[in-house]
Design a protein around this motif. Structure first.
Motif, short mmCIF file in Angstrom:
data_model
loop_
_atom_site.label_atom_id
_atom_site.label_comp_id
_atom_site.label_asym_id
_atom_site.label_seq_id
_atom_site.Cartn_x
_atom_site.Cartn_y
_atom_site.Cartn_z
N TYR A 47 6.73 -1.06 -15.21
CA TYR A 47 7.01 -2.19 -15.60
C TYR A 47 8.52 -2.21 -16.19
N LEU A 48 9.06 -3.52 -15.76
CA LEU A 48 10.69 -3.59 -15.89
C LEU A 48 10.79 -4.63 -17.09
N VAL A 49 11.65 -4.18 -18.26
CA VAL A 49 12.12 -5.26 -19.09
C VAL A 49 13.55 -5.44 -19.10
N VAL A 50 14.16 -6.45 -18.84
CA VAL A 50 15.46 -6.79 -18.72
C VAL A 50 15.83 -7.33 -20.07
N ALA A 51 16.85 -6.50 -20.74
CA ALA A 51 17.34 -6.81 -22.09
C ALA A 51 18.80 -6.90 -22.11
N THR A 52 19.35 -7.54 -21.11
CA THR A 52 20.85 -7.65 -20.96
C THR A 52 21.37 -9.06 -21.56
N ALA A 53 22.69 -9.28 -21.55
CA ALA A 53 23.04 -10.60 -22.30
C ALA A 53 23.13 -11.51 -20.92
N LEU A 54 23.40 -12.94 -21.23
CA LEU A 54 23.79 -13.78 -19.98
C LEU A 54 25.22 -13.24 -19.94
N GLU A 55 25.38 -12.58 -18.90
CA GLU A 55 26.77 -11.70 -18.64
C GLU A 55 27.64 -12.41 -17.71
N ARG A 56 27.18 -13.17 -17.01
CA ARG A 56 28.06 -13.73 -15.97
C ARG A 56 28.70 -15.19 -16.37
N PRO A 57 30.17 -15.12 -16.33
CA PRO A 57 30.79 -16.43 -16.82
C PRO A 57 30.58 -17.66 -16.13
N LEU A 58 30.18 -18.89 -16.75
CA LEU A 58 30.03 -20.10 -15.84
C LEU A 58 31.23 -20.63 -15.76
N VAL A 59 31.68 -20.91 -14.25
CA VAL A 59 32.79 -21.08 -13.59
C VAL A 59 32.15 -22.53 -12.73
N GLY A 67 40.13 -17.11 -18.29
CA GLY A 67 38.49 -17.32 -18.99
C GLY A 67 38.61 -16.66 -20.31
N TYR A 68 37.53 -17.16 -21.11
CA TYR A 68 37.32 -16.58 -22.38
C TYR A 68 37.37 -15.00 -22.33
N GLU A 69 36.76 -14.64 -21.35
CA GLU A 69 36.32 -13.15 -21.13
C GLU A 69 37.85 -12.23 -20.88
N SER A 70 38.91 -12.77 -20.58
CA SER A 70 40.00 -12.11 -20.50
C SER A 70 41.44 -12.75 -21.32
N VAL A 71 41.22 -13.81 -21.75
CA VAL A 71 42.30 -14.71 -22.43
C VAL A 71 42.97 -13.69 -23.35
N ASP A 72 44.25 -13.98 -23.51
CA ASP A 72 45.02 -13.18 -24.57
C ASP A 72 44.69 -13.72 -25.94
N VAL A 73 44.29 -12.76 -26.90
CA VAL A 73 43.84 -12.99 -28.26
C VAL A 73 45.06 -12.93 -29.22
N ARG A 74 46.23 -12.62 -28.82
CA ARG A 74 47.20 -12.54 -29.76
C ARG A 74 47.73 -13.83 -30.28
N LEU A 110 33.23 -21.90 -21.13
CA LEU A 110 31.89 -22.83 -20.85
C LEU A 110 30.59 -22.18 -20.90
N GLY A 111 30.46 -20.99 -21.40
CA GLY A 111 29.34 -20.50 -21.67
C GLY A 111 29.17 -19.19 -20.45
N TRP A 112 27.60 -18.93 -20.36
CA TRP A 112 27.51 -17.68 -19.62
C TRP A 112 26.13 -18.12 -18.77
N VAL A 113 25.90 -17.26 -17.68
CA VAL A 113 24.75 -17.65 -16.75
C VAL A 113 23.94 -16.34 -17.01
N PHE A 114 22.69 -16.22 -16.35
CA PHE A 114 21.90 -15.14 -16.24
C PHE A 114 22.48 -14.45 -14.70
N GLU A 115 22.60 -13.18 -14.57
CA GLU A 115 22.82 -12.47 -13.50
C GLU A 115 21.84 -11.98 -12.63
N ASP A 116 21.25 -12.85 -11.95
CA ASP A 116 20.29 -12.62 -10.97
C ASP A 116 20.49 -12.20 -9.76
N ARG A 117 21.79 -11.80 -9.43
CA ARG A 117 22.05 -11.36 -7.98
C ARG A 117 21.71 -9.87 -7.77
#
Length: 624
Positions: free
Chosen positions: A181-193, A204-211, A331-338
């Motif tokens: 049995y497999l349980v996937v408990a990751t986040a929605l980890e791929r940025p929506l582009v 992207g929010y994932e890499s933008v300067d926060v200063r 713009l949010g995140w999507v499920f990594e199904d690749r």
């Protein structure tokens, strides 16, 4: 020096080497959980305590690596309410309702599980403190986590001759493990582009300067109107010349105090709303639709200065005539199904026309809708309650993880539902059992509309009480023929109180109008065996009056009406609350005097409240 809000008594937030509790494991486990974030750790803690053969695989070097980066600007929006004016001993379960960050202890017989309320004094704490908390929880429960295990492929694998629906996981380092049995408990980890011309010009929010100093006197455009977008906008706001915000879809700005959805814009992030409405250069555009308006970003030059221009549909919008120094995509995140081979790739909600299209489509049991033995926990279990309840957040999915664990034990190991007890089936006994739960239960309170308690009353007048069962699981399960009636109890907002459709400026105070309650309140339902057998048939619904203190401890308001309703159901009287209200109105109307009919009258009933009868002439005119 101790950071503001941090408790000096807890371990420091700096990451350190995690102890290893899974080094002895071979290449097979019955259950494999992907992701050592809060969702995977919560399910793992239950499995560890239950003696289940499991392991968690984590790509990082320690648990909770998501919080090493996110939220980008360092502050959680989950409440850390340490005080409720109720003692922690007597009201511990009640207090869990307001502790949004802690993970549940694995069992009541193992006290001492860490609570996040000991790790920070701040109502909105720092992500570093959450990292420290997760590390402490991991050590306390001695979770079997294999670190630095980056899953790059998931394929089907036969576990022996009689079980062909297992899985094989492959890592980037060439390692392989298998599971039943497999349980996937990751986040929605791929940025929506989005598919938008020039989107590569946006950071992207994932890499933008926060200063803050990085935005000094700059013109900033933020794509998105969610919490991440406002988080980025608020950081830029202090030093930027101005900040403009635009949504991904028309009418995309939704505020949580209207919708009651914790994932919508929170007040702690809405500083740009303030400066927008007070006309201080910042603006928010809820009309433009990035997804449908053929919008684009282009490099341009104005007065010898390089900038990024924004436009939609080929036309010119004067609001965007000046261009920007930088554009930030949030713009949010999507499920990594690749990661999944085609024969085990989960169907998404969008494929089935369901709300929350980016989430994997689930059965009632949190199993994939199309892949046997593939389950989802943590944020991904939010597929069932997206845009409504709290299943995408720690204070919600800690309870759905527990429900998933109990269903796995029930279905795979023949262990009865763990939170189950027997009681007398009298109306008062059942009502008291329900009241004890809706007075304090945190699982029902946070996972409103999703989890319920169920009371199964047999033909022999015995009753079984089951706690925190998925409501859709109960209502879609076969009804045993030996049962007399099935009661469920869940919590929810009123029909007009969700998504900002109702007037929440007042509370319903009349017991007889409890079904008009708009704030979160208990809702009971009664089911009988359907004529053809199988699924239960809903025959009656009953609402308990909303209570702003959320304790529901006044007998004449909260207990006695429930006893009376259960008694009516036992007597096969399924009169609704609205029908009782209408009946009382008709009764009072029939007893009006001639003078009261002529001049109009107002009558008061202790149970149903006030009734207004307009003058007969005006009423007749109104009817005409």
């Amino acid at each position: 020096v101790v950071a503001p809000g941090r408790d000096p008594a807890v371990e420091p937030a700096t990451p350190r080497e995690s102890p290893r509790y899974a080094e002895h494991l071979g290449s097979y486990s019955q259950y494999v959980i992907i992701g050592a974030g809060p969702g995977g750790m919560q399910l793992g803690a239950f499995m560890e305590a239950g003696g289940i053969d499991y392991r968690i695989v984590e790509r990082g070097a320690r648990v909770g690596t998501f919080w090493e980066t996110y939220p980008r600007h360092g502050t959680l929006i989950s409440l850390n309410k340490r005080f409720t004016s109720r003692s922690s001993d007597e009201y511990d379960e009640f207090n869990w309702r307001h502790d949004w960050n802690s993970l549940l202890p694995a069992s009541a017989s193992a006290p001492g599980s860490p609570r996040f309320t000991s790790f920070s004094r701040l109502m909105f704490p720092a992500r570093e403190d959450y990292l420290s908390y997760l590390q402490a929880y991991y050590r306390f429960h001695r979770l079997k986590v294999q670190f630095d295990w980056d899953v790059v492929r998931i394929s089907r694998h036969a576990i022996g001759p009689h079980h062909r629906d297992g899985f094989s996981l492959h890592s980037s380092a060439g390692r392989q493990i298998t599971c039943k049995y497999l349980v996937v408990a990751t986040a929605l980890e791929r940025p929506l582009v989005p598919n938008m011309e020039g989107i590569e010009l946006a950071e992207g929010y994932e890499s933008v300067d926060v200063r803050e100093e990085a935005y000094e006197d700059q013109r900033v455009l933020v794509l998105g109107l969610g919490n991440a977008a406002f988080e980025a906008a608020n950081r830029a706001q202090g030093t930027a010349g101005y900040v403009h915000m635009i949504g991904r879809s028309h009418g995309g700005l939704k505020q949580s105090y209207f919708t009651h959805y914790v994932g919508d814009l929170r007040a702690v992030n809405n500083g740009v709303l303030d400066t927008f409405f007070l006309k201080s250069l910042d603006t928010i555009d809820v009309e433009t639709d990035l997804e449908k308006a053929n919008c684009s970003l282009r490099r341009s030059e104005l007065g010898g200065k390089a900038e990024i221009s924004f436009g939609c549909g080929g036309g010119t919008n004067p609001s965007y005539r000046e261009g920007y120094d930088r554009v930030i995509r949030c713009l949010g995140w999507v499920f990594e199904d690749r990661l999944f081979d085609e024969d085990v790739k989960p169907t998404l909600n969008r494929d089935l026309g369901r709300l929350g299209g980016k989430y994997p489509a689930l059965k009632d049991s949190y199993e994939s809708a199309n892949v046997n033995n593939l389950f989802f926990a943590g944020t991904l279990s939010h597929a069932h309650d997206y845009k409504k309840s709290a299943g995408g957040f720690v204070h919600g999915f800690r309870y759905t993880a527990r429900a998933l664990y109990r269903m796995l034990r029930l279905n795979h190991h023949g262990v009865r539902w763990e939170a189950q007890s027997e009681l007398d089936s009298s109306a008062r006994a059942v009502a008291l059992a329900m009241q004890r739960r809706f007075q304090s239960s945190s699982g029902l309170y946070q996972m409103f509309g999703e989890l319920c308690d169920a009371v199964l009353v047999s033909q022999h007048d015995a009753a079984t009480y089951m706690e925190e069962v998925p409501l859709r699981f109960i209502s879609n399960s076969a009804f045993p023929g030996t049962l007399r009636v099935l009661f469920t109890m869940h919590m929810d907002y009123g029909n007009k109180g969700h998504n900002g459709k109702g007037d929440l400026s007042f509370a319903t105070r009349e017991v007889g109008r409890a079904h008009y309650s708009q704030f979160l309140h208990p809702i009971m339902r009664a089911y009988l065996p359907s004529a053809a057998g199988g699924l239960p048939a809903l025959v009656s619904e009953f609402h308990i009056l909303e209570d702003l203190l959320t304790t529901w401890d006044v007998d004449e308001l909260h207990l006695q009406p429930l006893v009376e309703w259960i008694s009516r159901v036992y007597a096969r009287d399924y009169t609704t609350q609205e029908e009782l209200l209408a009946s009382r109105f008709k009764e009072l109307e029939m007893n009006l005097t001639r003078e009261e009919r002529s001049t109009g009258s107002r009558k008061f009933d202790e149970y149903f409240g006030s009734f207004t009868f307009p003058p007969a002439a005006k009423d007749a005119m109104k009817m005409q």
